[in-house]
Design a protein around this motif. Structure first.
Motif, PDB file in Angstrom:
ATOM      1  N   PRO A 111      11.223  -1.251   3.484  1.00 27.97           N
ATOM      2  CA  PRO A 111      11.869  -0.104   4.143  1.00 27.97           C
ATOM      3  C   PRO A 111      11.958  -0.298   5.658  1.00 27.97           C
ATOM      4  CG  PRO A 111       9.606   0.430   3.572  1.00 27.97           C
ATOM      5  CD  PRO A 111       9.888  -0.920   2.977  1.00 27.97           C
ATOM      6  N   ILE A 112      13.049   0.225   6.224  1.00 24.24           N
ATOM      7  CA  ILE A 112      13.227   0.177   7.683  1.00 24.24           C
ATOM      8  C   ILE A 112      13.650   1.570   8.148  1.00 24.24           C
ATOM      9  CG2 ILE A 112      13.821  -2.284   7.712  1.00 24.24           C
ATOM     10  CD1 ILE A 112      16.751  -1.503   7.945  1.00 24.24           C
ATOM     11  N   PRO A 113      13.483   1.890   9.448  1.00 19.23           N
ATOM     12  CA  PRO A 113      13.876   3.212   9.948  1.00 19.23           C
ATOM     13  C   PRO A 113      15.322   3.545   9.587  1.00 19.23           C
ATOM     14  CG  PRO A 113      12.591   2.073  11.590  1.00 19.23           C
ATOM     15  CD  PRO A 113      12.830   1.084  10.486  1.00 19.23           C
ATOM     16  N   GLY A 114      15.512   4.767   9.072  1.00 11.87           N
ATOM     17  CA  GLY A 114      16.829   5.190   8.599  1.00 11.87           C
ATOM     18  C   GLY A 114      16.906   5.270   7.092  1.00 11.87           C
ATOM     19  N   ASP A 115      16.054   4.511   6.380  1.00 13.85           N
ATOM     20  CA  ASP A 115      16.003   4.569   4.919  1.00 13.85           C
ATOM     21  C   ASP A 115      15.320   5.855   4.475  1.00 13.85           C
ATOM     22  OD1 ASP A 115      17.165   2.078   4.537  1.00 13.85           O
ATOM     23  OD2 ASP A 115      15.245   1.017   4.545  1.00 13.85           O
ATOM     24  N   GLU A 116      15.752   6.382   3.325  1.00 15.75           N
ATOM     25  CA  GLU A 116      15.017   7.469   2.676  1.00 15.75           C
ATOM     26  C   GLU A 116      13.743   6.865   2.090  1.00 15.75           C
ATOM     27  OE1 GLU A 116      15.342  10.838   2.204  1.00 15.75           O
ATOM     28  OE2 GLU A 116      16.794  10.667   3.850  1.00 15.75           O
ATOM     29  N   ILE A 117      12.592   7.427   2.434  1.00 10.35           N
ATOM     30  CA  ILE A 117      11.328   6.791   2.052  1.00 10.35           C
ATOM     31  C   ILE A 117      10.365   7.776   1.425  1.00 10.35           C
ATOM     32  CG2 ILE A 117      11.405   4.911   3.738  1.00 10.35           C
ATOM     33  CD1 ILE A 117       9.692   6.616   5.610  1.00 10.35           C
ATOM     34  N   MET A 118       9.348   7.234   0.751  1.00 12.44           N
ATOM     35  CA  MET A 118       8.231   8.010   0.237  1.00 12.44           C
ATOM     36  C   MET A 118       6.959   7.188   0.457  1.00 12.44           C
ATOM     37  SD  MET A 118       7.006   6.433  -2.762  1.00 12.44           S
ATOM     38  CE  MET A 118       6.462   7.699  -3.876  1.00 12.44           C
ATOM     39  N   GLY A 119       5.819   7.861   0.481  1.00 10.84           N
ATOM     40  CA  GLY A 119       4.557   7.168   0.675  1.00 10.84           C
ATOM     41  C   GLY A 119       3.713   7.242  -0.584  1.00 10.84           C
ATOM     42  N   TYR A 120       3.009   6.182  -0.871  1.00 13.91           N
ATOM     43  CA  TYR A 120       2.121   6.166  -2.037  1.00 13.91           C
ATOM     44  C   TYR A 120       0.720   5.837  -1.557  1.00 13.91           C
ATOM     45  CZ  TYR A 120       0.492   5.347  -6.800  1.00 13.91           C
ATOM     46  OH  TYR A 120      -0.174   5.431  -7.990  1.00 13.91           O
ATOM     47  N   HIS A 121      -0.230   6.704  -1.897  1.00 11.18           N
ATOM     48  CA  HIS A 121      -1.611   6.581  -1.437  1.00 11.18           C
ATOM     49  C   HIS A 121      -2.324   5.528  -2.269  1.00 11.18           C
ATOM     50  CE1 HIS A 121      -5.301   8.854   0.166  1.00 11.18           C
ATOM     51  NE2 HIS A 121      -4.587   8.491   1.195  1.00 11.18           N
ATOM     52  N   THR A 122      -2.736   4.415  -1.621  1.00 19.81           N
ATOM     53  CA  THR A 122      -3.337   3.294  -2.341  1.00 19.81           C
ATOM     54  C   THR A 122      -4.724   3.020  -1.786  1.00 19.81           C
ATOM     55  OG1 THR A 122      -1.131   2.348  -2.545  1.00 19.81           O
ATOM     56  CG2 THR A 122      -2.977   0.902  -3.064  1.00 19.81           C
ATOM     57  N   ALA A 123      -5.725   2.922  -2.682  1.00 17.21           N
ATOM     58  CA  ALA A 123      -7.111   2.708  -2.246  1.00 17.21           C
ATOM     59  C   ALA A 123      -7.207   1.408  -1.451  1.00 17.21           C
ATOM     60  CB  ALA A 123      -8.034   2.649  -3.454  1.00 17.21           C
ATOM     61  N   GLY A 124      -7.839   1.489  -0.265  1.00 17.82           N
ATOM     62  CA  GLY A 124      -8.064   0.306   0.564  1.00 17.82           C
ATOM     63  C   GLY A 124      -6.897  -0.066   1.446  1.00 17.82           C
ATOM     64  N   LYS A 125      -5.667   0.388   1.081  1.00 16.41           N
ATOM     65  CA  LYS A 125      -4.481   0.030   1.870  1.00 16.41           C
ATOM     66  C   LYS A 125      -3.947   1.213   2.667  1.00 16.41           C
ATOM     67  CE  LYS A 125      -2.779  -3.590  -1.240  1.00 16.41           C
ATOM     68  NZ  LYS A 125      -1.637  -4.021  -2.086  1.00 16.41           N
ATOM     69  N   LEU A 176      -7.094   5.702   4.783  1.00 20.77           N
ATOM     70  CA  LEU A 176      -7.183   4.355   4.217  1.00 20.77           C
ATOM     71  C   LEU A 176      -7.114   4.356   2.696  1.00 20.77           C
ATOM     72  CD1 LEU A 176      -9.962   2.954   6.581  1.00 20.77           C
ATOM     73  CD2 LEU A 176      -7.538   2.363   6.597  1.00 20.77           C
ATOM     74  N   GLY A 177      -6.938   5.536   2.100  1.00 14.84           N
ATOM     75  CA  GLY A 177      -6.754   5.591   0.653  1.00 14.84           C
ATOM     76  C   GLY A 177      -8.038   5.615  -0.144  1.00 14.84           C
ATOM     77  N   ASN A 178      -9.170   5.718   0.526  1.00 20.09           N
ATOM     78  CA  ASN A 178     -10.447   5.703  -0.194  1.00 20.09           C
ATOM     79  C   ASN A 178     -10.870   7.102  -0.659  1.00 20.09           C
ATOM     80  OD1 ASN A 178     -10.628   2.932   0.284  1.00 20.09           O
ATOM     81  ND2 ASN A 178     -11.573   3.259   2.289  1.00 20.09           N
ATOM     82  N   ARG A 179     -10.208   8.153  -0.146  1.00 15.26           N
ATOM     83  CA  ARG A 179     -10.448   9.534  -0.590  1.00 15.26           C
ATOM     84  C   ARG A 179      -9.086  10.200  -0.774  1.00 15.26           C
ATOM     85  NH1 ARG A 179     -15.785  11.492  -1.784  1.00 15.26           N
ATOM     86  NH2 ARG A 179     -17.037   9.730  -1.104  1.00 15.26           N
ATOM     87  N   MET A 180      -8.915  10.898  -1.869  1.00 14.44           N
ATOM     88  CA  MET A 180      -7.664  11.607  -2.106  1.00 14.44           C
ATOM     89  C   MET A 180      -7.650  12.910  -1.309  1.00 14.44           C
ATOM     90  SD  MET A 180      -5.842   9.733  -3.916  1.00 14.44           S
ATOM     91  CE  MET A 180      -4.560  10.952  -4.190  1.00 14.44           C
ATOM     92  N   PRO A 181      -6.626  13.141  -0.482  1.00 16.59           N
ATOM     93  CA  PRO A 181      -6.607  14.375   0.320  1.00 16.59           C
ATOM     94  C   PRO A 181      -6.598  15.629  -0.545  1.00 16.59           C
ATOM     95  CG  PRO A 181      -4.512  13.175   0.469  1.00 16.59           C
ATOM     96  CD  PRO A 181      -5.481  12.283  -0.210  1.00 16.59           C
TER      97      PRO A 181
END
Length: 739
Positions: free
Chosen positions: A615-629, A562-567
């Motif tokens: 973004p939709i399936p098939g797109d090149e994607i990245m994830g950004y870790h956001t607190a609460g989201k 959930l973004g409340n702790r950084m892995p």
């Protein structure tokens, strides 16, 4: 929720100081009986001498306990609980209920304790009084939360003994009768609560007499001018109407007598509240609503009901499709009657209800009839057993609700006055609130059936779960073990049970998804330090959990997702004492492409898709870790990615799994010739490509060209390409671009 400053008609001077144990309050009060006690005894004349002595003893205790307390009207406070007992005595309730009514405010507002009541009057009376007592000793954020929590407590007490709600309804009725002493703001609030909660509960329990008076008093307090106008119009009915009413009554009575049917024939008068609600709901004028004659025919037996139905249909022709048989299919509150509407001799409809004496008693008193009419009142269709099953269902649902306010809202939904009656494949009858869907039916059958529902057969025809149901339909639910509730289900279910069960299951699924995703993220971070969660000593994990107050590892993993702790930070802390940890090796291994976390589309509770790039399936994607989201997914070509690259510790390598399910939001900018029908052609092309349109808005528009933004749902890039291809083929389209 009984009478005190937060409820109608009462305020108290501080109670006089009482003996420590409260036992001295049980001393008697000398003197002749006041008028209000004599009125109670007259109403309770059906009790025997010993029971009336118990009643007097209860009044003695109550008067002593409430001595020095007054209502806002200036009367001694004891007059209120005695009046509540009188309301119940008029309903024919047993002596224990009447005693509990007299003492229903003692635990809450006087030094008398529950133990004291149990010793003097028995455990049942003490249990009833405790069930009605509010939760004033607890602290709540606001009045709404306190009201909701008190209601939840009362419901649990109701599940043990239905007489709790009878006392509460009588308490509310007397408070409404004496509402004039309250401030204008309090009158409005109390009246609204009465109309929204207590009158519907009385109706749900079949107590029509109390329901009607609560509605009338609530309407008068909430809209005094409207009530006065309608009441005056009812009193001053034209002579022609009164003559017509007498003539119809005479014709019906004559025909019934010729058939030798013993009966009571009563003309029904509409209440101001029923007239007002019908005028608003059906957009009718006062004259249109009043231009209906109503009669009730009460006969001796069920066969006589159908005999009488034949007689009235022979007297006046029935209106097609307006006949309802609530004897064969009783309402959820146990109400039974035949309803028909006839063509009247004066051009006005004639509404007729036909029922037996027992049905009439149950229709007026509902579950209260159980105590005053014993014969035949224990069947599966009795008001008593139906009330028990309804309350049992509510008790089950309240265990799963997150808060008292949510529970109270669900109860309000279940108090709809209108119901639909449906048949299971085995022929059993189920009642559901108006506008219920096949999914509501599935949850009414069983929570597990609802959770695993995929479709329905309505009258043998395959139908989606959002299909609205009508009375008399036969419904069968098709389930699959792999199916789980979807967030979209909350948009179309109407019953409280379904809504509660879906929310509970979604929370559970969301938590499980969060734990799984958090596990993958932490493992990935630990792999960057040449270790893994399996290789971290359990002692080190337990120490970390204790230091940061996590009850178990799953809670930590969910917080990471959930973004409340950084892995990365958690991994650093856990790997500190792990063999091969950072003390031995400073360099962090570069993640390989196959280290990416693959998403399937089922992780919607903990992974969200950015609105800036959709973004939709098939797109090149990245994830950004956001607190609460949690993890927010962006396209690699999103303008915001450059900014996110500045925080590499929050960047989560992410990709699409081979199998991705669900619909994903996309947006198209479409330029068209600005001519009639262009929008319809584009919408049809999008629909032909099996894509849902969420929203359409004009970005630019002039005499020749219009630029529109279509927000749509697609499965993947291939599906989006198909939509674009179909739209481009249209002659009116000048250009299509993905936003």
């Amino acid at each position: 929720m009984s009478a005190h400053p937060a409820t109608p008609g009462s305020t108290r001077t501080p109670a006089r100081s009482a003996p420590a144990a409260g036992a001295a309050l049980l001393d008697g009060v000398d003197g002749s009986l006041p008028d209000y006690v004599q009125e109670l005894e007259r109403a309770a004349s059906y009790l025997d001498d010993s029971q009336r002595q118990q009643l007097r003893r209860a009044w003695t205790v109550g008067a002593s306990a409430h001595a020095g307390q007054t209502r806002k009207s200036g009367e001694p406070y004891i007059t209120h609980p005695v009046a509540v007992a009188r309301v119940l005595a008029e309903q024919g309730l047993d002596v224990e209920t009447l005693i509990a009514a007299i003492l229903h405010d003692t635990i809450e507002d006087t030094p008398v304790t529950r133990e004291c009541l149990a010793e003097e009057f028995g455990e049942t009376v003490a249990e009833l009084v405790d069930g009605v007592t509010k939760l004033d000793k607890l602290q709540f954020r606001d009045r709404a939360e306190a009201t909701a929590e008190s209601f939840r407590k009362m419901l649990l007490a109701m599940s043990r003994d239905l007489r709790v709600i009878l006392i509460k309804l009588a308490d509310r009725l007397h408070n409404m009768r004496t509402l004039g002493a309250q401030s204008a703001e309090a009158r409005q609030r109390i009246a609204r609560e009465t109309l929204e909660i207590y009158a519907p509960i009385a109706q749900r329990l079949g107590m029509n007499l109390i329901k009607a008076e609560l509605q009338d008093l609530g309407f008068r307090a909430l809209h005094p001018w409207r009530h006065a106008v309608i009441e005056k119009r009812i009193r001053t009915q034209p002579v022609v109407r009164r003559e017509a009413l007498v003539q119809i009554e005479a014709n019906l009575a004559q025909r019934l007598a010729k058939e030798k049917l013993q009966h009571r024939l009563i003309s029904r008068v509409k209440s101001p509240w029923s007239i007002y609600t019908k005028m608003r709901a059906e957009h009718k004028s006062f004259t249109q609503v009043m231009d209906v004659f109503g009669f009730r025919i009460v006969v001796r037996s069920v066969p006589d009901c159908y005999h009488a139905l034949g007689v009235v249909h022979a007297t006046y022709k029935p209106l097609d499709a307006r006949f309802r048989d609530f004897i064969a299919i009783p309402k959820a509150n146990g109400y039974q009657s035949l309803h028909t509407v006839l063509f009247g001799p004066y051009g006005s409809p004639v509404e007729v209800q036909i029922r037996t004496e027992e049905m009439d008693l149950i229709a007026e008193k509902g579950i209260a009839a159980h105590w005053s009419y014993k014969d035949g009142a224990e069947g599966p269709n009795s008001a008593q057993s139906r009330a028990h099953s309804w309350i049992t269902g509510l008790v089950e649902s309240q265990h799963a609700t997150g808060s008292s306010l949510e529970f109270l809202e669900n109860v309000k939904v279940d108090l709809f006055p209108d119901e639909v009656y449906l048949f299971t494949p085995k022929g059993d009858i189920m009642s559901l609130p108006r506008n219920s869907t096949a999914l509501d039916f599935a949850y009414a059958v069983h929570t597990d059936v609802g959770n695993q529902a995929v479709a329905a057969r309505v009258d043998g025809k395959l139908s989606p779960l959002r299909t609205r149901l009508g009375s008399g339909q036969r419904v069968e639910i098709i389930t699959a073990r792999s199916s789980t509730p979807k967030p979209q289900w909350l948009e179309f279910v109407v019953s409280g049970k379904a809504r509660t069960a879906i929310r509970q299951q979604l929370k559970q699924i969301g938590h499980e998804d969060a734990v799984q995703l958090g596990h993958r993220m932490l493992d990935r971070a630990l792999e960057g330090l040449d270790t893994s969660l399996d290789r971290v000593p359990q002692v080190r994990i337990d120490t970390y959990l204790a230091e940061h107050r996590f009850p178990r590892l799953e809670a930590l993993l969910a917080e990471i997702a959930l973004g409340n702790r950084m892995p990365s930070q958690v991994a650093q802390a856990l790997a500190r004492e792990t063999p091969g940890g950072p003390e031995r090796r400073k360099a962090v291994r570069t993640p390989r492409p196959d280290d990416r976390i693959l998403i399937t589309g089922a992780e919607r509770g903990v992974i969200s898709f950015a609105h800036c790039c959709l973004p939709i399936p098939g797109d090149e994607i990245m994830g950004y870790h956001t607190a609460g989201k949690g993890v927010v997914v962006h396209r690699m070509d999103c303008p915001n990615v450059a900014e996110y690259r500045k925080s590499p510790d929050r960047w989560v390598p992410i990709g699409w799994d081979r199998e991705v399910s669900g619909d994903f939001a996309a947006a198209l900018k479409i330029e068209v010739d600005n001519r009639p029908g262009a929008l319809a052609q584009v919408a049809a092309a999008v629909a032909d490509a099996e894509s849902n349109i969420d929203r359409v808005e004009y970005l630019e528009r002039d005499t020749n060209v219009a630029v529109m933004k279509f927000s749509i749902e697609v499965a993947d890039r291939r599906h989006l390409a198909d939509v674009i291809r179909r739209v481009r083929r249209l002659q009116v389209v000048l250009g299509v671009q993905r936003i």
